[in-house]
Design a protein around this motif. Sequence first.
Motif, PDB file in Angstrom:
ATOM      1  N   ARG A 175       0.806  -1.221   0.000  1.00 45.57           N
ATOM      2  CA  ARG A 175       0.000   0.000   0.000  1.00 45.57           C
ATOM      3  C   ARG A 175       0.839   1.271   0.000  1.00 45.57           C
ATOM      4  NH1 ARG A 175      -2.777  -3.629   3.427  1.00 45.57           N
ATOM      5  NH2 ARG A 175      -5.003  -3.925   2.863  1.00 45.57           N
ATOM      6  N   SER A 176       2.168   1.134   0.095  1.00 45.84           N
ATOM      7  CA  SER A 176       3.029   2.304   0.226  1.00 45.84           C
ATOM      8  C   SER A 176       4.435   1.983  -0.269  1.00 45.84           C
ATOM      9  CB  SER A 176       3.107   2.740   1.696  1.00 45.84           C
ATOM     10  OG  SER A 176       3.754   1.725   2.467  1.00 45.84           O
ATOM     11  N   LEU A 177       5.224   3.031  -0.460  1.00 42.47           N
ATOM     12  CA  LEU A 177       6.624   2.819  -0.827  1.00 42.47           C
ATOM     13  C   LEU A 177       7.373   2.107   0.294  1.00 42.47           C
ATOM     14  CD1 LEU A 177       7.534   6.216  -2.570  1.00 42.47           C
ATOM     15  CD2 LEU A 177       7.155   3.992  -3.650  1.00 42.47           C
TER      16      LEU A 177
ATOM     17  N   THR B 236      15.111   4.724 -10.824  1.00 45.67           N
ATOM     18  CA  THR B 236      14.174   5.485 -10.005  1.00 45.67           C
ATOM     19  C   THR B 236      13.810   4.731  -8.729  1.00 45.67           C
ATOM     20  OG1 THR B 236      13.234   6.654 -11.902  1.00 45.67           O
ATOM     21  CG2 THR B 236      11.858   6.503  -9.938  1.00 45.67           C
ATOM     22  N   PHE B 237      13.466   3.460  -8.865  1.00 49.59           N
ATOM     23  CA  PHE B 237      13.090   2.703  -7.668  1.00 49.59           C
ATOM     24  C   PHE B 237      14.287   2.484  -6.743  1.00 49.59           C
ATOM     25  CE2 PHE B 237       9.293   1.482 -10.164  1.00 49.59           C
ATOM     26  CZ  PHE B 237       8.332   1.758  -9.205  1.00 49.59           C
ATOM     27  N   THR B 238      15.476   2.366  -7.301  1.00 43.54           N
ATOM     28  CA  THR B 238      16.673   2.247  -6.463  1.00 43.54           C
ATOM     29  C   THR B 238      16.850   3.499  -5.612  1.00 43.54           C
ATOM     30  OG1 THR B 238      17.775   0.765  -8.038  1.00 43.54           O
ATOM     31  CG2 THR B 238      19.178   1.934  -6.466  1.00 43.54           C
ATOM     32  N   LYS B 239      16.601   4.663  -6.210  1.00 45.15           N
ATOM     33  CA  LYS B 239      16.668   5.921  -5.449  1.00 45.15           C
ATOM     34  C   LYS B 239      15.683   5.910  -4.280  1.00 45.15           C
ATOM     35  CE  LYS B 239      18.260   9.262  -8.946  1.00 45.15           C
ATOM     36  NZ  LYS B 239      18.804   8.303  -9.916  1.00 45.15           N
ATOM     37  N   LEU B 240      14.594   5.184  -4.448  1.00 47.91           N
ATOM     38  CA  LEU B 240      13.564   5.114  -3.407  1.00 47.91           C
ATOM     39  C   LEU B 240      13.804   3.975  -2.423  1.00 47.91           C
ATOM     40  CD1 LEU B 240      10.495   5.699  -5.762  1.00 47.91           C
ATOM     41  CD2 LEU B 240      11.430   7.341  -4.123  1.00 47.91           C
ATOM     42  N   GLY B 241      14.910   3.244  -2.600  1.00 49.71           N
ATOM     43  CA  GLY B 241      15.224   2.146  -1.691  1.00 49.71           C
ATOM     44  C   GLY B 241      14.518   0.844  -2.012  1.00 49.71           C
ATOM     45  N   VAL B 242      14.008   0.718  -3.251  1.00 50.97           N
ATOM     46  CA  VAL B 242      13.279  -0.475  -3.667  1.00 50.97           C
ATOM     47  C   VAL B 242      14.168  -1.331  -4.569  1.00 50.97           C
ATOM     48  CG1 VAL B 242      11.268  -1.344  -4.928  1.00 50.97           C
ATOM     49  CG2 VAL B 242      11.072   0.730  -3.531  1.00 50.97           C
ATOM     50  N   SER B 243      14.196  -2.642  -4.314  1.00 48.96           N
ATOM     51  CA  SER B 243      14.969  -3.570  -5.128  1.00 48.96           C
ATOM     52  C   SER B 243      14.193  -3.905  -6.402  1.00 48.96           C
ATOM     53  CB  SER B 243      15.248  -4.863  -4.356  1.00 48.96           C
ATOM     54  OG  SER B 243      15.894  -5.822  -5.170  1.00 48.96           O
ATOM     55  N   ALA B 244      14.700  -3.423  -7.554  1.00 44.79           N
ATOM     56  CA  ALA B 244      13.990  -3.602  -8.823  1.00 44.79           C
ATOM     57  C   ALA B 244      14.882  -4.302  -9.833  1.00 44.79           C
ATOM     58  CB  ALA B 244      13.539  -2.249  -9.372  1.00 44.79           C
ATOM     59  N   GLN B 245      14.277  -5.140 -10.656  1.00 44.22           N
ATOM     60  CA  GLN B 245      15.010  -5.817 -11.723  1.00 44.22           C
ATOM     61  C   GLN B 245      14.132  -5.903 -12.965  1.00 44.22           C
ATOM     62  OE1 GLN B 245      15.369 -10.262 -11.251  1.00 44.22           O
ATOM     63  NE2 GLN B 245      14.526  -9.845  -9.223  1.00 44.22           N
TER      64      GLN B 245
ATOM     65  N   LEU C 193       7.616  10.649  -8.435  1.00 40.36           N
ATOM     66  CA  LEU C 193       7.810  11.553  -9.571  1.00 40.36           C
ATOM     67  C   LEU C 193       9.065  12.404  -9.397  1.00 40.36           C
ATOM     68  CD1 LEU C 193       4.118  12.695 -10.208  1.00 40.36           C
ATOM     69  CD2 LEU C 193       5.482  11.122 -11.601  1.00 40.36           C
ATOM     70  N   SER C 194       9.377  12.762  -8.160  1.00 35.45           N
ATOM     71  CA  SER C 194      10.586  13.537  -7.888  1.00 35.45           C
ATOM     72  C   SER C 194      11.833  12.698  -8.175  1.00 35.45           C
ATOM     73  CB  SER C 194      10.593  14.009  -6.435  1.00 35.45           C
ATOM     74  OG  SER C 194      11.783  14.718  -6.138  1.00 35.45           O
ATOM     75  N   ALA C 195      11.796  11.442  -7.751  1.00 31.45           N
ATOM     76  CA  ALA C 195      12.924  10.540  -8.010  1.00 31.45           C
ATOM     77  C   ALA C 195      13.076  10.302  -9.515  1.00 31.45           C
ATOM     78  CB  ALA C 195      12.720   9.220  -7.273  1.00 31.45           C
ATOM     79  N   ALA C 196      11.949  10.172 -10.212  1.00 32.71           N
ATOM     80  CA  ALA C 196      11.982   9.961 -11.658  1.00 32.71           C
ATOM     81  C   ALA C 196      12.581  11.167 -12.370  1.00 32.71           C
ATOM     82  CB  ALA C 196      10.577   9.686 -12.179  1.00 32.71           C
ATOM     83  N   SER C 197      12.280  12.365 -11.889  1.00 38.57           N
ATOM     84  CA  SER C 197      12.832  13.580 -12.482  1.00 38.57           C
ATOM     85  C   SER C 197      14.351  13.600 -12.363  1.00 38.57           C
ATOM     86  CB  SER C 197      12.232  14.815 -11.812  1.00 38.57           C
ATOM     87  OG  SER C 197      12.759  15.998 -12.364  1.00 38.57           O
ATOM     88  N   GLU C 198      14.855  13.178 -11.204  1.00 35.72           N
ATOM     89  CA  GLU C 198      16.302  13.092 -11.003  1.00 35.72           C
ATOM     90  C   GLU C 198      16.917  12.054 -11.939  1.00 35.72           C
ATOM     91  OE1 GLU C 198      17.248  12.342  -6.945  1.00 35.72           O
ATOM     92  OE2 GLU C 198      15.942  13.935  -6.176  1.00 35.72           O
ATOM     93  N   THR C 199      16.233  10.927 -12.090  1.00 36.00           N
ATOM     94  CA  THR C 199      16.718   9.866 -12.973  1.00 36.00           C
ATOM     95  C   THR C 199      16.780  10.353 -14.413  1.00 36.00           C
ATOM     96  OG1 THR C 199      15.820   8.110 -11.563  1.00 36.00           O
ATOM     97  CG2 THR C 199      16.227   7.557 -13.873  1.00 36.00           C
ATOM     98  N   TRP C 200      15.748  11.047 -14.842  1.00 31.76           N
ATOM     99  CA  TRP C 200      15.680  11.558 -16.212  1.00 31.76           C
ATOM    100  C   TRP C 200      16.859  12.482 -16.506  1.00 31.76           C
ATOM    101  CZ3 TRP C 200      11.284  15.209 -18.368  1.00 31.76           C
ATOM    102  CH2 TRP C 200      11.340  15.210 -19.760  1.00 31.76           C
TER     103      TRP C 200
END
Length: 340
Positions: A163-165, A183-192, A309-316
């Motif tokens: 339900r949340s990050l 982007t998800f790594t910036k948020l502390g999420v393990s993504a592949q 969206l803020s993390a995505a902006s940094e990634t972009w």
Amino acid sequence: MEKKLLKKLYITFISLLALGLSTSVVGASQWKFNNGLPEGRGESKQLETFAAEVSDLTNGSLKIDVFHGGSLNLKDNDVARWLPQGAVEMGLVWANYLGRDVPALNAVMIQGSVGSSEELITALPEIQEIYKEVLTELDIVPTGFMALPLLKASIFCREKPVRSLADLKTRKLRVWSNDQVETFTKLGVSAQIVGQNDLYVALQTGVVDCAVYPALFAHTISLQEVTKYASYLYPVAGVPYVLGASKDAWNALSDSERNAITTAANNVWARTNEYSQADQKENDARKKLSDQGIEFLADFSEEDRSEFLSAASETWKAMASDAGGKAPEYRQRILDVLGR
């Protein structure tokens, strides 16, 4: 006497007709179109219509067979390699899969770079112009475009609700592009990255716990069979697909055949670049999935969505800088169009 003459004329007519048909078949060009999307997707149906229109417009001199779901064993992320080399004559090109080979194109717009459907619609014409410039340099002819529906990316999970990050940080998440990983790594999420054709098994076996996927298309890969929960996170920056052709194959066509492809491709864009029913289609898709066992939770909070969206902006910004070349210029062109 009259009957014999009519018979001879009839036989002559049939012979000429048969000869004409034979000549048409022998002289026809047979093209292959690689489509990595599942056959059940709406885009795949559009490509079938495109192929049929090309055949009609050329009176059968050019026939295009569309192969769906990676059946030709040509990987989407390798399209910048196999299409210019002529492995097939045409293929569906999507910038989100080109982070490795064409980073500048992948950085034109990334997931989370727009905050609303209105922003995406505003940016589309400029995105198309940039794609034409880049792909032409790669010996890929952008014969036309196919728009994605306006999509909402939800987080689908197999065992436990998210339900949340904060919840998502405790899960293994599937994404489909490099920018999402960043982007998800910036948020502390393990993504592949897991390809959509492998996603079902990856969820079923626990390789990943959750997946980013639009509810509108979830049924095409039977996500309802391997996930129990879903929650909306962000609007998808649905950059258009390109109907790409090998330059050599394109140049081998007649002017009338090239015009037929362009006309049919323009018709694809006209049919798909329409969004008036987007919300209704999303709601219908969620209801269908709910009826099949998926529980749609409340959307991620405004705070979580703003953080994404803020993390995505940094990634972009970082991706455009890392890609170098004209990538920062392309990003700025999009920002200018959006008035940022």
